[in-house]
Design an enzyme around this catalytic site. Structure first.
Site, PDB file in Angstrom:
ATOM      1  CG  ASP A   7      -1.851   1.177   1.257  1.00 43.92           C
ATOM      2  OD1 ASP A   7      -2.355   1.555   0.187  1.00 43.92           O
ATOM      3  OD2 ASP A   7      -2.087   1.719   2.352  1.00 43.92           O
ATOM      4  CD  GLU A  68      -4.396   1.740  -2.839  1.00 40.43           C
ATOM      5  OE1 GLU A  68      -5.051   1.115  -1.992  1.00 40.43           O
ATOM      6  OE2 GLU A  68      -4.050   2.921  -2.700  1.00 40.43           O
ATOM      7  CG  ASP A 141      -0.998   3.333   5.876  1.00 41.63           C
ATOM      8  OD1 ASP A 141      -1.311   3.977   4.877  1.00 41.63           O
ATOM      9  OD2 ASP A 141      -0.987   3.804   7.031  1.00 41.63           O
TER      10      ASP A 141
END
Length: 179
Positions: A7, A68, A141
């Protein structure tokens, strides 16, 4: 399959390793956050993210890295930092010959919770349940990184079949033009 989920972020870059196959219980191998000081020079922050990701790659030896996909946000400065951290993660994997998969936030949320509009608390709760953890990983996160890895494990088989079908179609079309 062992997947490192990333992330991306410059201040906090979530990382999580999940192992398993679609249709079977998954196992969390590790989870954490690569942190950089907000007041450090950009180049130094990117090097710190690189070093952190390299450490995770060395320690956990994933077969794939799921990152991501950066999407447009209202704050251009935030999206730039996210994109730069994302590029570092992809570079680290590519340098080692590890395949990289990009997943959108809504794709990850839908895979893990059933809704592409789920909030961070819902994602954290489902990651906790799916990986049979005692509590949601903190910060968010870290949970998001695990969600990325889960999403990839579950979606990779279907994506691979689609890619093979597209490649077969393209090859067939080329043969038809040359005949």
């Amino acid at each position: 399959m062992r997947v490192l989920g990333v992330d991306p972020g410059l201040t906090r870059c979530g990382v999580g390793v999940v192992e398993g196959v679609a249709g079977r219980p998954l196992t969390m191998i590790g989870v954490g956050v690569v942190r950089t000081p907000a007041d450090a020079e950009l180049g130094h922050r990117l090097v710190a993210v690189e070093q952190g990701i390299e450490q995770w790659l060395d320690e956990h030896r994933p077969e794939c890295v799921a990152v991501e996909r950066v999407f447009s946000q209202h704050n251009v400065r935030t999206v730039m930092g996210t994109a730069q951290a994302s590029a570092v993660a992809m570079l680290c994997a590519a340098r080692r010959g590890i395949p990289v998969a990009l997943h959108t936030p809504s794709e990850v949320k839908a895979a893990v919770t059933g809704s592409g509009r789920a909030d961070k608390a819902q994602v954290g709760a489902m990651v906790t349940r799916l990986l049979r953890l005692d509590a949601p990983p903190k910060p968010a996160d870290a949970a998001d990184a695990l969600a990325l890895a889960i999403c990839h494990i579950w979606r990779a088989p279907a994506q691979n079949r689609l890619q093979q079908a597209v490649a077969l179609h393209a090859a067939t079309a080329r043969k038809g033009r040359t005949a």
